[in-house]
Design an enzyme around this catalytic site. Sequence first.
Site, short mmCIF file in Angstrom:
data_model
loop_
_atom_site.label_atom_id
_atom_site.label_comp_id
_atom_site.label_asym_id
_atom_site.label_seq_id
_atom_site.Cartn_x
_atom_site.Cartn_y
_atom_site.Cartn_z
N ARG A 162 -30.64 29.99 -12.14
CA ARG A 162 -30.87 31.41 -12.49
C ARG A 162 -30.11 31.78 -13.77
O ARG A 162 -30.58 32.57 -14.58
CB ARG A 162 -30.44 32.30 -11.32
CG ARG A 162 -31.31 32.14 -10.08
CD ARG A 162 -30.87 33.07 -8.97
NE ARG A 162 -31.08 34.46 -9.32
CZ ARG A 162 -30.59 35.46 -8.57
NH1 ARG A 162 -29.90 35.21 -7.48
NH2 ARG A 162 -30.81 36.71 -8.92
N GLN B 261 -28.43 46.61 -8.87
CA GLN B 261 -28.31 45.56 -7.86
C GLN B 261 -28.56 44.20 -8.52
O GLN B 261 -28.42 43.17 -7.87
CB GLN B 261 -29.32 45.77 -6.73
CG GLN B 261 -29.13 47.08 -5.98
CD GLN B 261 -30.27 47.36 -5.05
OE1 GLN B 261 -30.33 46.87 -3.91
NE2 GLN B 261 -31.22 48.16 -5.49
N ASN B 262 -28.96 44.25 -9.78
CA ASN B 262 -29.32 43.02 -10.48
C ASN B 262 -28.07 42.31 -11.00
O ASN B 262 -27.07 42.96 -11.33
CB ASN B 262 -30.27 43.32 -11.65
CG ASN B 262 -31.57 43.95 -11.16
OD1 ASN B 262 -31.92 43.83 -9.97
ND2 ASN B 262 -32.25 44.66 -12.04
N HIS C 129 -23.92 43.91 -7.00
CA HIS C 129 -24.05 42.60 -6.36
C HIS C 129 -23.52 41.46 -7.21
O HIS C 129 -23.86 40.31 -7.00
CB HIS C 129 -25.51 42.34 -5.97
CG HIS C 129 -25.99 43.30 -4.94
ND1 HIS C 129 -27.32 43.52 -4.69
CD2 HIS C 129 -25.31 44.13 -4.10
CE1 HIS C 129 -27.45 44.42 -3.72
NE2 HIS C 129 -26.24 44.81 -3.36
N GLY D 108 -37.43 50.13 -9.41
CA GLY D 108 -37.61 48.70 -9.13
C GLY D 108 -36.77 48.15 -8.00
O GLY D 108 -36.28 47.03 -8.08
N THR D 109 -36.60 48.96 -6.93
CA THR D 109 -35.90 48.43 -5.76
C THR D 109 -36.63 48.85 -4.50
O THR D 109 -37.09 49.97 -4.37
CB THR D 109 -34.43 48.88 -5.69
OG1 THR D 109 -33.86 48.44 -4.45
CG2 THR D 109 -34.26 50.38 -5.82
N SER D 110 -36.73 47.91 -3.57
CA SER D 110 -37.44 48.22 -2.31
C SER D 110 -36.53 48.98 -1.35
O SER D 110 -36.91 49.33 -0.24
CB SER D 110 -37.88 46.90 -1.65
OG SER D 110 -36.73 46.12 -1.35
N1 APR Z 1 -41.52 47.61 -12.40
C1 APR Z 1 -40.85 48.31 -11.45
N2 APR Z 1 -40.72 47.91 -10.17
C2 APR Z 1 -41.34 46.76 -9.83
C3 APR Z 1 -42.06 45.97 -10.75
C4 APR Z 1 -42.14 46.44 -12.09
N3 APR Z 1 -42.81 45.77 -13.03
N4 APR Z 1 -42.54 44.87 -10.09
C5 APR Z 1 -42.12 44.99 -8.81
N5 APR Z 1 -41.41 46.12 -8.64
C6 APR Z 1 -40.78 46.64 -7.43
C7 APR Z 1 -41.37 46.15 -6.13
O1 APR Z 1 -42.50 46.93 -5.77
C8 APR Z 1 -40.20 46.37 -5.17
O2 APR Z 1 -40.19 47.68 -4.65
O3 APR Z 1 -39.44 46.19 -7.42
C9 APR Z 1 -38.97 46.18 -6.07
C10 APR Z 1 -38.26 44.86 -5.85
O4 APR Z 1 -37.71 44.88 -4.55
P1 APR Z 1 -36.87 43.62 -4.05
O5 APR Z 1 -37.56 42.37 -4.46
O6 APR Z 1 -36.53 43.87 -2.61
O7 APR Z 1 -35.54 43.66 -4.95
P2 APR Z 1 -34.27 44.57 -4.71
O8 APR Z 1 -34.65 45.88 -4.06
O9 APR Z 1 -33.55 44.64 -6.00
O10 APR Z 1 -33.38 43.71 -3.67
C11 APR Z 1 -32.10 44.27 -3.36
O11 APR Z 1 -31.49 42.32 -2.11
O12 APR Z 1 -32.24 40.27 -2.41
C12 APR Z 1 -31.09 40.98 -2.39
O13 APR Z 1 -29.06 41.03 -3.57
C13 APR Z 1 -30.44 40.96 -3.73
O14 APR Z 1 -29.99 42.74 -5.28
C14 APR Z 1 -30.95 42.22 -4.37
C15 APR Z 1 -31.11 43.15 -3.19
#
Ligand code: APR
Length: 235
Positions: free
Chosen positions: A56, A86-87, A104, A175-177
């Site tokens: 990574r 969170q990135n 994180h 951009g976070t779920s």
């Molecule tokens: N622009 C904006 N959002 C986007 C895009 C985009 N181009 N593509 C995808 N997404 C959204 C998805 O719809 C989703 O809601 O980004 C989100 C990504 O969610 P996750 O993959 O769950 O990532 P995240 O929420 O950052 O995870 C949180 O969990 O895996 C652990 O520690 C890790 O920091 C991470 C934490």
Amino acid sequence: MKKLVILTGAGMSAESGISTFRDSGGLWEQYPVEQVATPEGYAANPKLVIDFYNARRKELQHVKPNRGHELIAGLEKHFDVTVITQNVDNLHERAGSHHVIHLHGELDKVTSSREPNNPKYIKTLKPEEWEVKMGDLAGDGSQLRPFIVWFGEAVPMIETAIEYAERADIFVIIGTSLNVYPAAGLLYYVPSDVPVYLIDPKEVAIASGRKVHVIRKGASEGMEELKNMLLNEPD
Ligand code: APR
């Protein structure tokens, strides 16, 4: 200047070519969380984990900030901006954001396996130093490990992040779920009279049932739209 607080997740870096965690084909599909993002996984197979983060970290050399990162950095001309991310990539910083809180950890940092949060042992790697090997030791003689907060580990920056959420005049989620706590819980600390915006191409469940201005777009397009909304708002 109004305090603008922006919580970002993996989706913020998707348009830079960094895969998210839970989208289809996301990181966790290829590498189970338990194996590469928990202290147990690291104890069981440190080399696998070290190599996972080496890959990574190496990827960071070939990706760059996207328009969304740049627009966020540009808002510093109009607002007192704090990014809570969170990135673990450094794309917000490389785009020019000056105040970034990493909940994180950070991919370009390594630390002691024994005292991971002791500042004495946290080291920043130059891009060319991307590869950590078994046998590379921290100052306390323990194996150098990624400066990443794994599942089940403390999130030292969460208290600081909460203070910024409590003092925000505008709160933005990009951009976070909102699957992972305590990061996902930051929204609860935002005062109820503060406007909240959410930028995501997909639906995101907001547990608190709070009113949120949803911009159903990707980070770059969404930030263009949000910037216009925020700059045309009556003061
Ligand atoms: N622009 C904006 N959002 C986007 C895009 C985009 N181009 N593509 C995808 N997404 C959204 C998805 O719809 C989703 O809601 O980004 C989100 C990504 O969610 P996750 O993959 O769950 O990532 P995240 O929420 O950052 O995870 C949180 O969990 O895996 C652990 O520690 C890790 O920091 C991470 C934490």
